[in-house]
Design a protein around this motif. Structure first.
Motif, mmCIF file in Angstrom:
data_model
loop_
_atom_site.group_PDB
_atom_site.id
_atom_site.type_symbol
_atom_site.label_atom_id
_atom_site.label_comp_id
_atom_site.label_asym_id
_atom_site.label_seq_id
_atom_site.Cartn_x
_atom_site.Cartn_y
_atom_site.Cartn_z
ATOM 1 N N GLU A 180 76.782 -33.436 65.575
ATOM 2 C CA GLU A 180 76.673 -34.526 66.545
ATOM 3 C C GLU A 180 78.036 -35.027 66.995
ATOM 4 O OE1 GLU A 180 74.262 -37.665 65.062
ATOM 5 O OE2 GLU A 180 72.376 -36.594 65.395
ATOM 6 N N TYR A 181 79.055 -34.772 66.196
ATOM 7 C CA TYR A 181 80.404 -35.181 66.575
ATOM 8 C C TYR A 181 80.813 -34.562 67.907
ATOM 9 C CZ TYR A 181 82.155 -37.729 62.481
ATOM 10 O OH TYR A 181 82.390 -38.679 61.526
ATOM 11 N N LEU A 182 80.288 -33.359 68.221
ATOM 12 C CA LEU A 182 80.656 -32.688 69.473
ATOM 13 C C LEU A 182 80.270 -33.532 70.677
ATOM 14 C CD1 LEU A 182 79.621 -29.000 68.648
ATOM 15 C CD2 LEU A 182 81.929 -29.970 68.739
ATOM 16 N N PHE A 183 79.060 -34.128 70.641
ATOM 17 C CA PHE A 183 78.619 -34.990 71.741
ATOM 18 C C PHE A 183 79.512 -36.227 71.833
ATOM 19 C CE2 PHE A 183 74.480 -32.942 70.545
ATOM 20 C CZ PHE A 183 74.337 -32.197 71.717
ATOM 21 N N TYR A 184 79.801 -36.805 70.683
ATOM 22 C CA TYR A 184 80.584 -38.031 70.674
ATOM 23 C C TYR A 184 82.044 -37.781 71.048
ATOM 24 C CZ TYR A 184 76.428 -39.661 68.240
ATOM 25 O OH TYR A 184 75.126 -39.963 67.904
ATOM 26 N N ILE A 185 82.565 -36.613 70.666
ATOM 27 C CA ILE A 185 83.934 -36.253 71.057
ATOM 28 C C ILE A 185 84.027 -36.115 72.572
ATOM 29 C CG2 ILE A 185 85.646 -34.389 71.003
ATOM 30 C CD1 ILE A 185 84.851 -33.914 68.083
ATOM 31 N N CYS A 186 83.050 -35.422 73.159
ATOM 32 C CA CYS A 186 83.026 -35.251 74.621
ATOM 33 C C CYS A 186 82.919 -36.603 75.313
ATOM 34 C CB CYS A 186 81.857 -34.358 75.032
ATOM 35 S SG CYS A 186 82.026 -32.635 74.519
ATOM 36 N N TYR A 187 82.114 -37.482 74.737
ATOM 37 C CA TYR A 187 81.921 -38.806 75.332
ATOM 38 C C TYR A 187 83.204 -39.623 75.276
ATOM 39 C CZ TYR A 187 80.695 -43.740 75.559
ATOM 40 O OH TYR A 187 80.676 -45.068 75.883
ATOM 41 N N ILE A 188 83.827 -39.722 74.107
ATOM 42 C CA ILE A 188 84.973 -40.610 73.941
ATOM 43 C C ILE A 188 86.172 -40.127 74.739
ATOM 44 C CG2 ILE A 188 85.991 -39.539 71.879
ATOM 45 C CD1 ILE A 188 85.502 -43.304 72.324
ATOM 46 N N PHE A 189 86.374 -38.795 74.769
ATOM 47 C CA PHE A 189 87.463 -38.271 75.578
ATOM 48 C C PHE A 189 87.128 -38.364 77.067
ATOM 49 C CE2 PHE A 189 89.202 -36.405 71.718
ATOM 50 C CZ PHE A 189 90.555 -36.433 71.967
ATOM 51 N N GLY A 190 85.867 -38.091 77.418
ATOM 52 C CA GLY A 190 85.443 -38.162 78.815
ATOM 53 C C GLY A 190 85.597 -39.562 79.378
ATOM 54 N N LEU A 191 85.166 -40.569 78.615
ATOM 55 C CA LEU A 191 85.283 -41.960 79.056
ATOM 56 C C LEU A 191 86.752 -42.325 79.254
ATOM 57 C CD1 LEU A 191 84.013 -44.730 79.612
ATOM 58 C CD2 LEU A 191 84.145 -45.210 77.154
#
Length: 307
Positions: free
Chosen positions: A56-67
């Motif tokens: 699940e870290y993959l989704f959250y990594i994409c989110y935090i860097f994307g934001l």
């Protein structure tokens, strides 16, 4: 009422730093250097070593860097339109693109979302540490007024030499390799790392004591606050809509995106002399404004009301 009870200790620490600086006149730059180079790497190591990595870290990594990237683009476009200098743009990025989802965000999530929100908040705190240790340091160094940071190579060298990122990498490595550490060693690491949280907030209070209200750059400060407190949750809403995660996790991510500016950015701006008066004032005023905006965001996302 619980919301204000949570935030009261945070403001008390700011006040301690403010009063201490007014009376004792500390060298804030050296204190920030000590926190950034000595204390923070231990906090990064502890954070990444003690929290298990999952897919699940993959989704959250994409989110935090994307934001973060989207907010950087917004600030950059506005800076281009207003013809701000590169140094001013970097200071605005530090002011607006990184949120305080650690000592501020996790207690709020615990009250309104319980253990589910708190656990995700800790994960996002871990990832936010990594974002600030890379992107944050990059823009702090790029906007520096110091004579030893002139070229792009100098900026990259400063990022590479920052020990916070290495603390995070070592934490991940030790966890993935199942390298055990004794209780006494972890206690020492935890004591040093946890000290950085309070020290950072005291330094913010000290930096605020050096600011003259009449000399603040209100146009830049206003747009940084607008981006941090309003545009950030709007962007987050659009991003989480496409994420394959439970609705409650989407609520938590939106709430975290509405948190005030991270205190760590003040540390970076002081250390690299990247318009620290703008960055520290953005952190302080965004924290004050959050007393109004956060309850609104919590209400709009349908956060459970604690009893």
């Amino acid at each position: 009422m619980q919301f204000f009870t949570i935030l009261f200790p945070i403001f008390c620490i700011f006040v301690v730093g403010f009063i201490a600086q007014k009376i004792l006149h500390f060298d804030v730059a050296n204190l920030s250097k000590m926190s950034l180079y000595v204390l923070s790497p231990f906090l990064a190591f502890k954070t990444f070593y003690t929290h298990t990595l999952t897919t699940e870290y993959l989704f959250y990594i994409c989110y935090i860097f994307g934001l973060c990237v989207v907010l950087v683009i917004i600030i950059s476009l506005w800076s281009f339109l207003m013809k701000y200098s590169s140094k001013e743009r970097c200071a605005m990025i530090l002011s607006a693109c990184f949120m305080n989802n650690g000592n501020y965000g996790t207690p709020v999530l615990l009250v309104f979302f319980g253990a589910v929100g708190f656990n995700l908040g800790v994960i996002m705190m871990v990832l936010q540490q990594f974002v600030m240790s890379t992107i944050g340091i990059y823009y702090a160094a790029k906007g520096s007024a110091r004579d030893d940071i002139v070229t792009q190579k100098d900026v990259i060298n400063k990022v590479i030499r920052m020990p916070v990122a290495y603390g995070a990498f070592l934490g991940i490595l030790f966890q993935l390799c199942n390298i055990p550490l004794s209780k006494s060693i972890m206690t020492s690491i935890g004591m040093i790392g946890d000290a950085s949280i309070v020290v950072i907030m005291i330094i913010l209070g000290m930096q605020l004591a050096k600011i003259k209200i009449t000399q603040l750059d209100y146009p830049k400060l206003s747009f940084a606050l607008l981006t941090r407190m309003i545009l950030s949750p709007i962007v987050a809403c659009a991003m989480v809509y496409f994420m394959p995660i439970a609705p409650v996790y989407k609520q938590v991510l939106i709430v975290l995106s509405a948190m005030p500016s991270a205190a760590n950015t003040t540390l970076m701006s002081v250390q690299f002399d990247t318009h620290p008066e703008l960055v520290s004032s953005a952190t302080f005023f965004s924290t004050l404004i959050s007393l109004i905006t956060l309850p609104i965001v919590l209400s709009l996302v349908g956060a459970p009301i604690p009893y």
